[in-house]
Design a protein around this motif. Structure first.
Motif, PDB file in Angstrom:
ATOM      1  N   GLN A 113      20.644 -12.706  -2.089  1.00 34.11           N
ATOM      2  CA  GLN A 113      20.592 -13.514  -3.299  1.00 34.11           C
ATOM      3  C   GLN A 113      21.684 -13.089  -4.274  1.00 34.11           C
ATOM      4  O   GLN A 113      22.175 -11.962  -4.223  1.00 34.11           O
ATOM      5  N   ASP A 114      22.059 -13.996  -5.179  1.00 32.29           N
ATOM      6  CA  ASP A 114      22.990 -13.593  -6.228  1.00 32.29           C
ATOM      7  C   ASP A 114      22.302 -12.592  -7.149  1.00 32.29           C
ATOM      8  O   ASP A 114      21.070 -12.492  -7.198  1.00 32.29           O
ATOM      9  N   ALA A 115      23.095 -11.846  -7.880  1.00 31.73           N
ATOM     10  CA  ALA A 115      22.568 -10.737  -8.668  1.00 31.73           C
ATOM     11  C   ALA A 115      21.637 -11.189  -9.781  1.00 31.73           C
ATOM     12  O   ALA A 115      20.723 -10.451 -10.172  1.00 31.73           O
ATOM     13  N   VAL A 116      21.819 -12.396 -10.303  1.00 31.46           N
ATOM     14  CA  VAL A 116      20.932 -12.898 -11.355  1.00 31.46           C
ATOM     15  C   VAL A 116      19.552 -13.198 -10.790  1.00 31.46           C
ATOM     16  O   VAL A 116      18.528 -12.800 -11.366  1.00 31.46           O
ATOM     17  N   THR A 117      19.510 -13.889  -9.669  1.00 33.81           N
ATOM     18  CA  THR A 117      18.224 -14.192  -9.023  1.00 33.81           C
ATOM     19  C   THR A 117      17.529 -12.906  -8.598  1.00 33.81           C
ATOM     20  O   THR A 117      16.306 -12.767  -8.743  1.00 33.81           O
ATOM     21  N   LEU A 118      18.306 -11.946  -8.094  1.00 33.18           N
ATOM     22  CA  LEU A 118      17.736 -10.665  -7.693  1.00 33.18           C
ATOM     23  C   LEU A 118      17.171  -9.919  -8.904  1.00 33.18           C
ATOM     24  O   LEU A 118      16.100  -9.303  -8.823  1.00 33.18           O
ATOM     25  N   THR A 119      17.865  -9.982 -10.038  1.00 32.27           N
ATOM     26  CA  THR A 119      17.345  -9.356 -11.253  1.00 32.27           C
ATOM     27  C   THR A 119      15.996  -9.948 -11.629  1.00 32.27           C
ATOM     28  O   THR A 119      15.045  -9.219 -11.947  1.00 32.27           O
ATOM     29  N   ALA A 120      15.890 -11.267 -11.584  1.00 35.91           N
ATOM     30  CA  ALA A 120      14.617 -11.923 -11.912  1.00 35.91           C
ATOM     31  C   ALA A 120      13.508 -11.460 -10.979  1.00 35.91           C
ATOM     32  O   ALA A 120      12.366 -11.227 -11.412  1.00 35.91           O
ATOM     33  N   HIS A 121      13.828 -11.324  -9.708  1.00 37.37           N
ATOM     34  CA  HIS A 121      12.836 -10.850  -8.731  1.00 37.37           C
ATOM     35  C   HIS A 121      12.374  -9.437  -9.093  1.00 37.37           C
ATOM     36  O   HIS A 121      11.172  -9.150  -9.088  1.00 37.37           O
ATOM     37  N   LEU A 122      13.312  -8.575  -9.427  1.00 36.22           N
ATOM     38  CA  LEU A 122      12.951  -7.203  -9.806  1.00 36.22           C
ATOM     39  C   LEU A 122      12.103  -7.187 -11.071  1.00 36.22           C
ATOM     40  O   LEU A 122      11.134  -6.421 -11.176  1.00 36.22           O
ATOM     41  N   VAL A 123      12.464  -8.005 -12.044  1.00 35.97           N
ATOM     42  CA  VAL A 123      11.727  -8.050 -13.308  1.00 35.97           C
ATOM     43  C   VAL A 123      10.285  -8.495 -13.085  1.00 35.97           C
ATOM     44  O   VAL A 123       9.352  -8.003 -13.738  1.00 35.97           O
ATOM     45  N   ASP A 124      10.093  -9.400 -12.150  1.00 36.47           N
ATOM     46  CA  ASP A 124       8.761  -9.949 -11.905  1.00 36.47           C
ATOM     47  C   ASP A 124       7.861  -9.023 -11.099  1.00 36.47           C
ATOM     48  O   ASP A 124       6.717  -9.378 -10.794  1.00 36.47           O
ATOM     49  N   VAL A 125       8.365  -7.849 -10.750  1.00 34.47           N
ATOM     50  CA  VAL A 125       7.533  -6.795 -10.159  1.00 34.47           C
ATOM     51  C   VAL A 125       7.297  -5.760 -11.256  1.00 34.47           C
ATOM     52  O   VAL A 125       8.178  -4.952 -11.540  1.00 34.47           O
ATOM     53  N   GLY A 131      12.437  -5.428 -19.059  1.00 35.16           N
ATOM     54  CA  GLY A 131      13.304  -4.719 -18.128  1.00 35.16           C
ATOM     55  C   GLY A 131      14.572  -5.452 -17.759  1.00 35.16           C
ATOM     56  O   GLY A 131      15.385  -4.917 -17.004  1.00 35.16           O
ATOM     57  N   THR A 132      14.778  -6.655 -18.280  1.00 37.06           N
ATOM     58  CA  THR A 132      15.994  -7.396 -17.913  1.00 37.06           C
ATOM     59  C   THR A 132      17.245  -6.611 -18.289  1.00 37.06           C
ATOM     60  O   THR A 132      18.163  -6.442 -17.480  1.00 37.06           O
ATOM     61  N   SER A 133      17.263  -6.118 -19.529  1.00 34.26           N
ATOM     62  CA  SER A 133      18.420  -5.352 -19.990  1.00 34.26           C
ATOM     63  C   SER A 133      18.316  -3.883 -19.598  1.00 34.26           C
ATOM     64  O   SER A 133      19.288  -3.288 -19.131  1.00 34.26           O
ATOM     65  N   ASP A 134      17.118  -3.322 -19.757  1.00 30.84           N
ATOM     66  CA  ASP A 134      16.908  -1.882 -19.536  1.00 30.84           C
ATOM     67  C   ASP A 134      15.910  -1.662 -18.404  1.00 30.84           C
ATOM     68  O   ASP A 134      14.734  -1.467 -18.653  1.00 30.84           O
ATOM     69  N   MET A 135      16.324  -1.538 -17.124  1.00 29.37           N
ATOM     70  CA  MET A 135      17.702  -1.787 -16.726  1.00 29.37           C
ATOM     71  C   MET A 135      17.754  -2.444 -15.348  1.00 29.37           C
ATOM     72  O   MET A 135      18.506  -2.041 -14.482  1.00 29.37           O
ATOM     73  N   LYS A 136      16.898  -3.468 -15.179  1.00 33.57           N
ATOM     74  CA  LYS A 136      16.821  -4.063 -13.853  1.00 33.57           C
ATOM     75  C   LYS A 136      18.030  -4.909 -13.504  1.00 33.57           C
ATOM     76  O   LYS A 136      18.313  -5.131 -12.318  1.00 33.57           O
ATOM     77  N   ALA A 137      18.777  -5.354 -14.512  1.00 34.45           N
ATOM     78  CA  ALA A 137      20.051  -6.005 -14.208  1.00 34.45           C
ATOM     79  C   ALA A 137      21.000  -5.006 -13.551  1.00 34.45           C
ATOM     80  O   ALA A 137      21.679  -5.330 -12.569  1.00 34.45           O
ATOM     81  N   GLY A 138      21.054  -3.783 -14.085  1.00 34.27           N
ATOM     82  CA  GLY A 138      21.883  -2.745 -13.472  1.00 34.27           C
ATOM     83  C   GLY A 138      21.418  -2.385 -12.080  1.00 34.27           C
ATOM     84  O   GLY A 138      22.228  -2.165 -11.166  1.00 34.27           O
ATOM     85  N   VAL A 139      20.096  -2.322 -11.881  1.00 27.98           N
ATOM     86  CA  VAL A 139      19.551  -2.015 -10.556  1.00 27.98           C
ATOM     87  C   VAL A 139      19.917  -3.112  -9.564  1.00 27.98           C
ATOM     88  O   VAL A 139      20.256  -2.835  -8.403  1.00 27.98           O
ATOM     89  N   ALA A 140      19.870  -4.370 -10.007  1.00 20.21           N
ATOM     90  CA  ALA A 140      20.254  -5.477  -9.124  1.00 20.21           C
ATOM     91  C   ALA A 140      21.707  -5.345  -8.692  1.00 20.21           C
ATOM     92  O   ALA A 140      22.049  -5.578  -7.526  1.00 20.21           O
TER      93      ALA A 140
END
Length: 358
Positions: free
Chosen positions: A12-24, A98-107
């Motif tokens: 997945q693109d990094a934005v979609t992956l970030t959303a997936h991580l945030v939703d966990v 967690g979008t900014s701190d820091m699941k976007a970075g994790v994605a």
């Protein structure tokens, strides 16, 4: 929600992956579900060796390159503030805890780990737990104690939100309790007691009058802060209190050691009982190190001082120069309105990919 914890798709693109991580949800000490997903996804990448300790996952290339870099990010968040599930709006903002701190970075880390089979440097990807709470629980601290070889490298990048710039070093942090005592009595006969809360007034006066330092190191300015963050005292509304505790947090420049910072606080509160409850050292910028200078040049933005404590201090303690760099606005961290600009996630991925392949 159950469908949201299906296996991560690193294609997945990094934005979609970030959303997936945030939703966990992964509040500190509750990262297992997310750590399981990260481990499962990375074990499916053939060019990586994957290890795990508790809820920390470490993946590494082993290409025999001349230099090894470490990309590190924490999996945990502060408690959810009615800001899940994630939401991508029409302006390209991804909202959620967690979008900014820091699941976007994790994605971004996960995308690079999966997609870079032949980077120009060997890379270690560290995903760890419990960064947002007391340092005794910190997963990177645990890894440094149990498996320092897993963290070995020539340079490290902590994927904390920095607004897409390079932030050098970090502040140190010190928490103390400044205590007063009195004599308990019935409030109807207050003259028989001694009010410990009233005795705390000079503590607050000294804090209000204190002028924080602004310290320049290697061209970066580190502003300090000394603040009361909690106050506790008393038993009941009809009792003169015999105790009061003011909790003070000192965010100090990395030109001071923990010992020097404590001495400064004790001097300020001379005459009061001061008890240390938590302390962590700062980290000097270290931007003159060749690996750090090369990274700053590759990112292409002017560096700044990190106005917070981060785990770059742990890498510094291991003798590894480190900087902070990641998508997301650090001023939105821990807020109900936390969000990240979707385009900044893709930009961070592109810049790091270029650095690791050029």
């Amino acid at each position: 929600m159950h469908s949201k914890v299906a296996a991560l798709d690193l294609g997945q693109d990094a934005v979609t992956l970030t959303a997936h991580l945030v939703d966990v949800p992964s509040e500190s000490r509750q990262e297992k579900a997310l750590a399981d997903l990260v481990e499962q996804a990375l074990r499916g990448v053939p060019h990586l060796r994957v290890d795990r300790d508790g809820d920390a996952v470490v993946a590494r290339t082993a290409l025999g390159r001349a230099e090894r870099v470490v990309l590190a990010g924490h999996l945990d968040t502060v408690p959810v503030a009615d800001n899940l599930p994630s939401r991508l709006d029409e302006d390209g903002l991804l909202w959620g805890c967690g979008t900014s701190d820091m699941k976007a970075g994790v994605a971004v880390q996960l995308k690079l780990a999966a997609g870079l089979a032949e980077p120009n440097r060997d890379v270690t990807y560290v995903f760890y737990d419990a960064e947002e709470i007391a340092s005794e629980f910190n997963g990177l601290k645990r890894l440094a104690e149990r498996h320092p070889d897993w963290l070995a490298g020539d340079f490290a990048v902590l994927m904390e939100p920095t607004g897409g710039r390079v932030d050098g070093g970090c502040q140190g942090t010190l928490r103390v309790e400044v205590r007063t005592t009195g004599r308990r009595a019935h409030s109807a006969r207050s003259w028989l007691g001694e009010n410990a809360i009233h005795k705390a007034a000079p503590i607050l006066d000294r804090l209000a009058a204190y002028e924080p330092r602004r310290v320049e190191i290697d061209g970066l300015v580190y502003p300090e802060g000394l603040n009361a963050v909690l106050i506790n005292g008393g038993h009941a509304t009809n009792v003169i209190p015999d105790f009061c505790t003011v909790t003070v947090n000192y965010r100090f420049s990395p030109d001071q050691s923990e010992r020097q910072a404590l001495d400064r606080v004790r001097d300020l509160f001379d005459g009061f009982d001061v008890l240390v409850t938590d302390s962590a050292p700062g980290a000097l910028p270290g931007l003159s190190h060749p690996a750090a200078a090369a990274f700053v040049a590759a990112i292409g933005t002017a560096p700044a001082a990190k106005e917070a404590w981060t785990d770059v201090a742990r890498f510094a303690a291991l003798g590894i120069p480190a900087v902070n760099y990641g998508p997301g606005d650090p001023t939105l961290a821990h807020t109900r309105e936390e969000h990240v600009v979707a385009a900044s996630i893709l930009e961070a991925e592109t810049r790091l990919r270029t650095w690791l392949t050029a």
